[in-house]
Motif scaffolding. Structure first.
Motif, short mmCIF file in Angstrom:
data_model
loop_
_atom_site.label_atom_id
_atom_site.label_comp_id
_atom_site.label_asym_id
_atom_site.label_seq_id
_atom_site.Cartn_x
_atom_site.Cartn_y
_atom_site.Cartn_z
N GLY A 1 35.59 42.49 27.71
CA GLY A 1 36.63 41.69 27.59
C GLY A 1 36.67 40.03 27.53
O GLY A 1 35.12 39.64 27.81
N LEU A 2 38.29 39.34 27.21
CA LEU A 2 38.06 38.20 27.62
C LEU A 2 39.06 37.57 28.90
O LEU A 2 40.45 37.86 28.92
CB LEU A 2 38.93 37.59 26.37
CG LEU A 2 38.89 36.10 25.91
CD1 LEU A 2 37.73 35.25 25.61
CD2 LEU A 2 40.36 36.18 24.54
N HIS A 3 37.98 36.56 29.76
CA HIS A 3 39.20 36.28 30.76
C HIS A 3 40.09 35.44 30.45
O HIS A 3 39.83 34.74 29.28
CB HIS A 3 37.94 35.35 31.73
CG HIS A 3 38.82 34.78 32.61
ND1 HIS A 3 39.36 34.91 33.15
CD2 HIS A 3 37.98 35.61 33.73
CE1 HIS A 3 40.73 34.48 34.29
NE2 HIS A 3 38.93 35.04 34.92
N PRO A 4 41.30 35.98 31.03
CA PRO A 4 42.65 35.46 30.20
C PRO A 4 42.56 33.20 30.53
O PRO A 4 43.19 32.28 29.72
CB PRO A 4 43.44 35.68 31.08
CG PRO A 4 42.98 36.45 32.41
CD PRO A 4 41.62 36.38 31.86
N HIS A 5 41.85 33.47 31.55
CA HIS A 5 41.76 31.64 31.44
C HIS A 5 40.61 31.11 30.65
O HIS A 5 40.21 30.01 30.71
CB HIS A 5 41.41 31.49 33.00
CG HIS A 5 42.79 31.59 33.82
ND1 HIS A 5 42.15 31.58 35.20
CD2 HIS A 5 43.04 32.40 33.96
CE1 HIS A 5 42.88 32.38 35.81
NE2 HIS A 5 43.85 32.05 35.71
#
Length: 265
Positions: A122-126
């Protein structure tokens, strides 16, 4: 020309080719994006790698933790875990050819036209899309470079807790690899928690990474890795493609343009 994304294959060759037959996949025209974990745990990892290598011009893979572990074992001369069922792959005369094919693959892909980001976990939210692509390129330069063995050796162990800008290259590599290939739950502050592999009903005060993501609705993230989600994120633009084929579930294929899903048990 159609573009497809497929969830974790993990050596399930029969389901892979059956799904591609279902959509009349044509490697001379179409393209397949694999979200990683091509190998390990399933019955025929060697056949999966052979097939994808033979169709390399029509295939892109965002490496998963099992793929990188295979590369590390080979580089460090370590025996694979028997439960990964990789003995036929390691014994193959083309083992190193397939390893180089995997090593050339990225950690993340951004499809600008389709506004679609693809990675294994996925994609780290930061991270913005731009930052994520930059971090992926950094890690790729390490495992594709002349000192790859040193970085593989440092890939294991506790996740670094400092900010990426405060880490040396080896810890930065480990942190980026962990995020792209092992991330599931985060602490409320956004730190990785790598021990909980359960579904959302057993979060225990942790937060799934995608709950903290603030993406425009037109931007999609396609990922695998988290079979316990059973393909459910409750977010229409965050799409979980690992539906646990190797554990008795289904393999999931998605038409990136139309959003249509195809499954095979």
């Amino acid at each position: 020309m159609a573009k497809y994304a497929i969830g974790d294959i993990q050596g399930c060759f029969t389901q892979l080719v059956t799904l591609l037959d279902q959509v009349d996949f044509n490697p001379s025209q179409d393209h397949l994006y694999c979200v990683g974990d091509i190998i390990a745990r399933g019955p025929d990892s060697l056949a999966c790698l052979e097939f994808l290598h033979n169709n390399a011009g029509a295939v892109s893979i965002t490496l998963g933790n099992h793929d990188l572990h295979f590369l590390a074992c080979l580089a460090l001369n370590k025996s694979p875990n028997p439960k990964d069922k990789l003995a036929p792959l390691f014994a193959s005369p083309k083992c190193h050819t397939y390893a180089e094919f995997l090593r050339a693959q990225p950690l993340a892909i951004w499809l600008q036209k389709q506004q679609t980001f693809i990675s294994h976990a996925g994609l780290h939210p930061h991270w913005s899309i731009e930052q994520a692509c930059e971090y992926a390129k950094f890690a790729e330069s390490m495992y594709q470079g002349p000192d790859a063995t040193d970085f593989y050796r440092h890939m294991y162990g506790d996740h670094p807790t400092k900010a990426l800008t405060q880490l040396d290259d080896k810890d930065k590599f480990k942190a980026i690899v962990n995020t792209f290939t092992r991330m599931r739950f985060l602490t409320p502050e956004g730190d990785l928690e790598l021990n909980n592999k359960s579904g959302l009903d057993k979060a225990g005060g942790l937060v799934p990474w995608f709950e903290l993501c603030q993406l425009p609705p037109q931007v999609r993230v396609l990922f695998g890795h988290w079979a316990a989600l059973e393909g459910k994120t409750n977010k229409p633009n965050i799409i979980a493609l690992d539906t646990g084929c190797v554990w008795g579930g289904e393999m999931t294929l998605m038409n990136i343009k139309t959003g249509a899903f195809y499954q095979q048990r």
